[in-house]
Motif scaffolding. Structure first.
Motif: not given
Lengths: 197, 197
Positions: B72-98
């Motif tokens: 829902a965040d309008p500031h995220r770039d919707r043209s690049v989708i990062c595919v992860v196995e699970g929500v834990g991986d998503l959390w890890a990437l979000e913490r790393a701000l990468v």
């Protein structure tokens, strides 16, 4: 990451002893994936325990009945009271099945450092149990620390007028322990506590 | 020890990842000593999270809003989708701000051993997001395991007709890692992935 509910849950889980932020996240995630099977039962168990569990008015043990299961058990030997610092110590002794008497939970030890004096511990309860009950022995099962030793000395003094036998748990080499890894204090205690073979 | 409520609580806590019977007892005891401050808030947080948190219909992330905070965040770039196995991986990437794009949670990897096939993963959702959205790149951020590699190959095949650029995260020496403690596979990947200095 996923809204305030998840953040709050992780924050509270991370405060539990044994869990840090990392394992709190893992635990939260595992539960979030099976909310019905994992989260709601734990929520219910927590609320139930908070509602039902109270300190035993007699010995200070935590139980959902008062007097606690141990104090109410007619098969326990009420003439021997084992004095422990906390409920965790009581649980450890119960798991080991080594004490068939009853308990008294002090709720701490005397501690100059943390400013805990006799009035902060459940002491008067112990004296009156010894005086009014048919108690023949008080076993001091306190930690082998400075505060534990101070508390044991104090309790021995306080209990002397009652005439009850006061004993302390043995100190020395832990079962399964090798001598060369033990600290000097334990080795000294083991030598002091030597008995004829 | 202290009634069925305590036993049930310890049993449920011991099932959490990171906690065993011993640490579950410690956690239960610590909470039982401050029921109002520690148990009831956690009970409420668990019930609240179980009620509010749902998988995002778009990406599979767990959130208390749907679409999730990230989708829902309008500031995220919707043209690049990062595919992860699970929500834990998503959390890890979000913490790393990468990653400033959006995500897609597969809910697992293809696995012959555990019998997980394409129909068990959230694949069709990914294809249709790529086809209907304005997506230029799909980053496969899957684990460097056999199952992760199998899944990456499969996804690359599936995504080829859409014409989207498909990339995989780099493999090699972890930052801060010394070479002499790494396994052969990681060293091989690091050499394969070498770049001009």
């Amino acid at each position: 990451m996923g809204g305030p509910e998840i953040d709050r849950l992780i924050g509270l889980l991370a405060k539990l002893p044994g869990l840090g932020p990392r394992s709190a996240r893992r635990a939260a995630l595992k539960m979030l994936q099976q909310p019905e099977m994992r989260m709601l039962p734990l929520a219910t168990a927590l609320a139930e325990a908070a509602r039902a569990v109270r300190p035993c008015a007699e010995c200070g043990n935590l139980d959902s009945q008062d007097p606690c299961t141990i104090c109410a058990d007619p098969h326990r030997d009420r003439s021997v009271i084992c004095v422990v610092e906390g409920v965790g110590d009581l649980w450890a002794l119960e798991r080991a099945l080594v004490h068939r008497g009853i308990y008294h939970v002090l709720g701490g030890t005397l501690s100059a450092l943390s400013g805990l004096g006799p009035e902060d511990l459940n002491l008067s309860g112990l004296i009156s149990r010894v005086v009014t009950g048919n108690v023949t022995e008080v076993i001091l099962a306190l930690g082998a620390t400075v505060d534990g030793a101070t508390t044991a000395h104090f309790l021995t003094d306080q209990l002397r007028p009652t005439g009850v036998a006061v004993t302390r748990v043995g100190q020395g080499v832990p079962i399964g322990g090798a001598l060369d890894v033990l600290d000097d204090g334990t080795l000294a205690a083991a030598l002091r506590g030597r008995r004829s073979a």
